[in-house]
Design a protein around this motif. Structure first.
Motif, PDB file in Angstrom:
ATOM      1  N   HIS A 370       0.848  -1.194   0.000  1.00  0.00           N
ATOM      2  CA  HIS A 370       0.000   0.000   0.000  1.00  0.00           C
ATOM      3  C   HIS A 370       0.884   1.243   0.000  1.00  0.00           C
ATOM      4  O   HIS A 370       0.859   2.055   0.923  1.00  0.00           O
ATOM      5  N   THR A 371       1.645   1.376  -1.057  1.00  0.00           N
ATOM      6  CA  THR A 371       2.535   2.519  -1.197  1.00  0.00           C
ATOM      7  C   THR A 371       2.131   3.328  -2.412  1.00  0.00           C
ATOM      8  O   THR A 371       1.597   2.792  -3.393  1.00  0.00           O
ATOM      9  N   CYS A 372       2.367   4.617  -2.346  1.00  0.00           N
ATOM     10  CA  CYS A 372       2.065   5.485  -3.482  1.00  0.00           C
ATOM     11  C   CYS A 372       3.313   5.777  -4.311  1.00  0.00           C
ATOM     12  O   CYS A 372       3.260   6.551  -5.270  1.00  0.00           O
ATOM     13  N   ARG A 373       4.459   5.178  -3.942  1.00  0.00           N
ATOM     14  CA  ARG A 373       5.704   5.415  -4.664  1.00  0.00           C
ATOM     15  C   ARG A 373       5.807   4.485  -5.863  1.00  0.00           C
ATOM     16  O   ARG A 373       5.438   3.311  -5.790  1.00  0.00           O
ATOM     17  N   SER A 374       6.345   5.014  -6.928  1.00  0.00           N
ATOM     18  CA  SER A 374       6.470   4.226  -8.153  1.00  0.00           C
ATOM     19  C   SER A 374       7.531   3.143  -8.047  1.00  0.00           C
ATOM     20  O   SER A 374       7.473   2.139  -8.763  1.00  0.00           O
ATOM     21  N   ASP A 375       8.510   3.326  -7.140  1.00  0.00           N
ATOM     22  CA  ASP A 375       9.568   2.320  -7.005  1.00  0.00           C
ATOM     23  C   ASP A 375       9.162   1.159  -6.114  1.00  0.00           C
ATOM     24  O   ASP A 375       9.945   0.218  -5.911  1.00  0.00           O
ATOM     25  N   GLY A 376       7.968   1.195  -5.525  1.00  0.00           N
ATOM     26  CA  GLY A 376       7.480   0.072  -4.732  1.00  0.00           C
ATOM     27  C   GLY A 376       7.920   0.069  -3.295  1.00  0.00           C
ATOM     28  O   GLY A 376       7.534  -0.827  -2.533  1.00  0.00           O
ATOM     29  N   THR A 377       8.725   1.047  -2.870  1.00  0.00           N
ATOM     30  CA  THR A 377       9.140   1.099  -1.470  1.00  0.00           C
ATOM     31  C   THR A 377       8.028   1.715  -0.620  1.00  0.00           C
ATOM     32  O   THR A 377       7.156   2.438  -1.122  1.00  0.00           O
ATOM     33  N   ALA A 378       8.068   1.445   0.682  1.00  0.00           N
ATOM     34  CA  ALA A 378       7.046   1.981   1.583  1.00  0.00           C
ATOM     35  C   ALA A 378       7.084   3.504   1.567  1.00  0.00           C
ATOM     36  O   ALA A 378       8.152   4.113   1.669  1.00  0.00           O
ATOM     37  N   CYS A 379       5.922   4.118   1.451  1.00  0.00           N
ATOM     38  CA  CYS A 379       5.870   5.571   1.315  1.00  0.00           C
ATOM     39  C   CYS A 379       5.845   6.285   2.663  1.00  0.00           C
ATOM     40  O   CYS A 379       6.245   7.444   2.762  1.00  0.00           O
ATOM     41  N   GLY A 380       5.344   5.639   3.707  1.00  0.00           N
ATOM     42  CA  GLY A 380       5.288   6.262   5.022  1.00  0.00           C
ATOM     43  C   GLY A 380       4.282   7.386   5.145  1.00  0.00           C
ATOM     44  O   GLY A 380       4.385   8.220   6.055  1.00  0.00           O
ATOM     45  N   CYS A 381       3.313   7.423   4.253  1.00  0.00           N
ATOM     46  CA  CYS A 381       2.296   8.477   4.320  1.00  0.00           C
ATOM     47  C   CYS A 381       1.477   8.333   5.600  1.00  0.00           C
ATOM     48  O   CYS A 381       1.207   7.218   6.059  1.00  0.00           O
ATOM     49  N   PRO A 382       1.050   9.456   6.184  1.00  0.00           N
ATOM     50  CA  PRO A 382       0.191   9.365   7.370  1.00  0.00           C
ATOM     51  C   PRO A 382      -1.111   8.639   7.030  1.00  0.00           C
ATOM     52  O   PRO A 382      -1.613   8.717   5.900  1.00  0.00           O
ATOM     53  N   GLY A 383      -1.643   7.942   8.013  1.00  0.00           N
ATOM     54  CA  GLY A 383      -2.897   7.224   7.796  1.00  0.00           C
ATOM     55  C   GLY A 383      -4.088   8.159   7.679  1.00  0.00           C
ATOM     56  O   GLY A 383      -4.007   9.351   8.012  1.00  0.00           O
ATOM     57  N   MET A 384      -5.177   7.607   7.190  1.00  0.00           N
ATOM     58  CA  MET A 384      -6.390   8.396   6.991  1.00  0.00           C
ATOM     59  C   MET A 384      -7.532   7.755   7.781  1.00  0.00           C
ATOM     60  O   MET A 384      -8.049   6.705   7.407  1.00  0.00           O
ATOM     61  N   PRO A 385      -7.930   8.341   8.910  1.00  0.00           N
ATOM     62  CA  PRO A 385      -9.020   7.759   9.701  1.00  0.00           C
ATOM     63  C   PRO A 385     -10.336   7.767   8.925  1.00  0.00           C
ATOM     64  O   PRO A 385     -10.511   8.479   7.935  1.00  0.00           O
ATOM     65  N   TYR A 386     -11.258   6.983   9.394  1.00  0.00           N
ATOM     66  CA  TYR A 386     -12.608   6.964   8.841  1.00  0.00           C
ATOM     67  C   TYR A 386     -13.284   8.293   9.170  1.00  0.00           C
ATOM     68  O   TYR A 386     -12.991   8.925  10.194  1.00  0.00           O
ATOM     69  N   LEU A 387     -14.137   8.753   8.300  1.00  0.00           N
ATOM     70  CA  LEU A 387     -14.826  10.025   8.501  1.00  0.00           C
ATOM     71  C   LEU A 387     -16.339   9.789   8.515  1.00  0.00           C
ATOM     72  O   LEU A 387     -16.881   9.138   7.623  1.00  0.00           O
ATOM     73  N   VAL A 388     -17.006  10.301   9.527  1.00  0.00           N
ATOM     74  CA  VAL A 388     -18.468  10.273   9.596  1.00  0.00           C
ATOM     75  C   VAL A 388     -18.977  11.697   9.432  1.00  0.00           C
ATOM     76  O   VAL A 388     -18.555  12.605  10.151  1.00  0.00           O
ATOM     77  N   VAL A 389     -19.874  11.889   8.469  1.00  0.00           N
ATOM     78  CA  VAL A 389     -20.509  13.187   8.233  1.00  0.00           C
ATOM     79  C   VAL A 389     -21.991  13.030   8.534  1.00  0.00           C
ATOM     80  O   VAL A 389     -22.680  12.242   7.889  1.00  0.00           O
ATOM     81  N   TRP A 390     -22.479  13.784   9.486  1.00  0.00           N
ATOM     82  CA  TRP A 390     -23.838  13.595  10.005  1.00  0.00           C
ATOM     83  C   TRP A 390     -24.636  14.884   9.803  1.00  0.00           C
ATOM     84  O   TRP A 390     -24.270  15.948  10.299  1.00  0.00           O
ATOM     85  N   PHE A 391     -25.756  14.783   9.096  1.00  0.00           N
ATOM     86  CA  PHE A 391     -26.682  15.900   8.943  1.00  0.00           C
ATOM     87  C   PHE A 391     -27.934  15.591   9.744  1.00  0.00           C
ATOM     88  O   PHE A 391     -28.773  14.786   9.340  1.00  0.00           O
ATOM     89  N   GLU A 392     -28.046  16.233  10.898  1.00  0.00           N
ATOM     90  CA  GLU A 392     -29.203  16.066  11.780  1.00  0.00           C
ATOM     91  C   GLU A 392     -30.337  16.977  11.306  1.00  0.00           C
ATOM     92  O   GLU A 392     -30.087  18.074  10.791  1.00  0.00           O
TER      93      GLU A 392
END
Length: 671
Positions: A370-392
């Motif tokens: 799960h890397t975004c680098r073209s060379d296949g090495t680990a990218c080390g990008c920060p993770g992306m938490p789940y997002l909840v959007v609530w319209f009450e």
């Protein structure tokens, strides 16, 4: 005598003496159940012959005996009304034949040939009936229904062996081939409840998807939802857990937990989902929302956005744990921020090889798969938490945004690791578009006013299976039906109940919010950047609430977020204003000091006003908002409308879901 006693007696007989006496006794014992019809036939013969000696040729007695025969036959037919049709008819024919032969024998002498043939046939018919009543093979798959199916108008339907669980009985049903279908059984559920003397909501029918005439009748004899459970007695189900774990929002009527999941799980075959919550006033929708909201905020890998036109009346104690909360003035702004945020998150997931959001996406990307680098090495990008959007109370927001404002969001949210929650009182087409409603796969339906309102929330198959939220309306707050991926469809028609929030729950709610503020997930760079690029300071300088209660005489501390101005009542914001008439765009107004603004100066003043809106955090505007500052640029509505269109072409403004409204593109968006 119990079945065990009968088996023991049979075993004793088999082990008994095998001499002549033992065999005779065994045969006599086996023949006893079949003797009554033969004894009855003999009794008729003897009594008929004796009566002939007394009444032969007696005309008066003949009339009486004939009337008695008719009366006896009719009495038999009446007395057998509670039995099956076949048994009732068999009994009446037997009595009619026996009484007729007796009358004829008493008056004219016994007809022994008729007695012999008729008696043997009658006795054997009852013996055969008795033999066929005991069906060892059928007993394995079918059991008596006590006349239930006949009472509900499905006499030829068969009930299988019941499966008994705690407070739940499941009975297989096989309807008559060619004449009955599962629809007939679904329509008869009210009659079943009446026959069993249980509430209508305690009965449901689950059709077999592979058969048009087979299914399961489910009976829940005791309503375990009657006793209200306070939320503070149990609290969040899994504090510090993951959003991928089930969210527990209450219990079913058989005592099992009421569960739902927001993210998908390919291994479990479960799709990600959005949520639609609906219910009439007083049905407990607010408490249901709190159950779900506290479950979400108690998880470690989720960030939460909330829009509540009621000004957080129900959710104020949870505000410290919410990343972005807006009231009615921020509805347009948040709605405009969601879609570009979803698109940015979807692009990030795609670059990192995720087909959908999973728990691995929430942590630093050290896996080379799960890397975004073209060379296949680990990218080390920060993770992306789940997002909840609530319209009450989304009905209020949609009245401003338009009923199709959520179409794109609801269709794309799941792919970007976003759980989109819409809560309103009635999910009718005049409030929520059909496209949006169909994209909200999870339904939490509280009590509604009528079956039409129920049809907006629940699939036809669930209603046919017995779900009817209109039966309790708002008389049983918290009662609901849950339709969601990951839960077996047999559960969809089972009512549940969410837990009750009382004033004593406030302190625990504040504890949940404080935990979320300190230990919950923080906005990732992708989400924060996309939101800031879309609405600028409306997100970057969003309200910050205290984690602990302020002093009694203070309000919640927060940075100021400006409010969107209300629409003029005499203007339809969905209609474009007419273009300026020739020469009108050059009209110059006196500014009060004798100096008149040129066209360029007016345009500059208008751009400054738009910049001021941006600085205040008001990111969605229309002509009516700008015209409140008309004295500063001295132009009419037609000129303003044309200038806003020009800004749209230049990229300073962007279109919104509602005609006549524009989103300000932050000046530093590209940076």
């Amino acid at each position: 005598m119990t079945g065990k006693d009968v088996e023991q007696r049979h075993e004793d007989q088999l082990k008994g003496s095998s001499d002549g006496g033992g065999i005779k006794g065994y045969l006599l014992h086996r023949a006893k159940p079949y003797l009554p019809p033969w004894l009855g036939t003999g009794a008729v013969a003897i009594s008929g012959a004796a009566a002939n000696l007394v009444w032969e040729g007696d005309t008066g007695m003949g009339v009486l005996l004939t009337l008695g025969s008719v009366t006896l036959t009719g009495s038999t037919w009446w007395a057998a009304r509670a039995t099956g049709k076949e048994r009732r008819l068999h009994s009446a024919i037997t009595v009619a034949a026996g009484s007729s032969w007796f009358t004829s024998a008493a008056l004219f002498g016994p007809s022994w040939d008729m007695w012999f043939v008729g008696g043997i046939v009658t006795a054997l018919s009852w013996n055969i009936r008795q033999i066929m009543r005991r069906d060892p093979d059928g007993a394995k798959t079918a059991s008596t229904d006590g006349g239930l199916m006949e009472k509900i108008g499905l006499a030829k339907a068969k009930m299988g062996q019941a499966r008994v669980e705690p407070n739940r009985v499941t009975v297989p049903i096989a309807l008559e081939a060619g004449t009955q279908t599962n629809d007939d059984m679904a329509k008869a559920l009210g009659n079943v409840a009446s026959a069993l003397d249980v509430p209508a909501t305690a009965i449901r029918y689950l059709p077999n998807p592979d058969s048009a005439r087979r299914g399961e009748l489910v009976i829940v004899p005791m309503d375990m939802l009657a006793d209200t459970v306070r939320w503070e007695e149990v609290g969040p189900s899994l504090p510090g857990g993951s959003i991928t774990d089930p969210l527990v929002i209450g219990v079913y009527d058989d005592g099992s937990p009421l569960l739902l999941w927001l993210p998908g799980d390919p291994e479990a075959g479960r799709n990600a989902t959005n949520v639609l919550i609906a219910g009439m006033t007083g049905a407990g929708k607010g408490d249901g929302a709190l159950n779900l909201m506290t479950e979400i905020l108690s998880r470690k890998d989720v960030i939460f956005w909330l829009n509540d036109p009621k000004g957080f009346q129900d959710f104020r104690h949870l505000l410290p744990g919410i990343d972005w909360a807006t009231d009615a003035t921020g509805t347009e702004t948040m709605a405009e921020a969601v879609l570009p945020t979803v698109q940015a998150r979807t692009a990030w997931l795609g670059r990192h090889g995720y087909r959908q959001w999973c728990i691995k996406a929430s942590v630093t990307q050290t896996d080379t798969a799960h890397t975004c680098r073209s060379d296949g090495t680990a990218c080390g990008c920060p993770g992306m938490p789940y997002l909840v959007v609530w319209f009450e109370e989304a009905g209020v927001g949609l009245s401003v945004l338009g009923d199709d404002a959520f179409n794109n969001i609801s269709n794309l949210a799941r792919s970007g690791g976003v759980g989109f929650v819409v809560s309103l009182q009635r999910a009718s087409h005049d409030q929520l578009s059909t496209t949006t409603r169909d994209a909200l796969g999870t339904r939490i339906c509280f009590g509604v006013q009528n079956s039409t309102a129920a049809g907006f929330m629940l699939p036809d198959s669930v209603i046919d299976a017995g779900a009817a939220p209109e039966r309790w309306a708002n008389r049983r707050p918290g009662y609901c039906y849950l339709v969601t991926p990951g839960v077996e469809e047999a559960r969809y028609s089972s009512p549940g109940r969410t837990r009750w929030f009382t004033p004593t729950a406030n302190s625990l709610m504040e504890a949940v919010a404080a935990w979320a503020a300190r230990n919950g997930a923080k906005p990732d760079p992708v989400t924060a950047s996309a939101a800031a690029k879309a609405v600028g300071k409306a997100y970057t300088e969003r309200a910050r609430h205290q984690e602990e209660n302020p002093k009694a005489d203070d309000e919640d501390e927060e940075t100021t977020v400006s409010r969107l101005d209300d629409e003029d009542l005499d203007i339809d914001p969905r209609e474009e204003l007419p273009p300026a008439k020739p020469g009108e765009e050059n009209v110059i107004f006196d500014q009060g000091d004798g100096r008149e603004l040129s066209k360029e100066e007016a345009r500059t003043a208008l751009q400054e006003i738009v910049a001021e809106f941006e600085m205040e955090g008001t990111m969605v505007i229309g002509v009516v908002d700008v015209m409140e500052h008309a004295a500063r640029f001295g132009r009419k509505r037609g000129w303003v409308s044309g200038e806003l269109q020009q800004m749209l072409q230049e990229g300073r403004l962007a279109v919104t879901a509602k005609p006549g409204r524009y989103r300000i593109v932050p000046a530093m968006a590209d940076a």
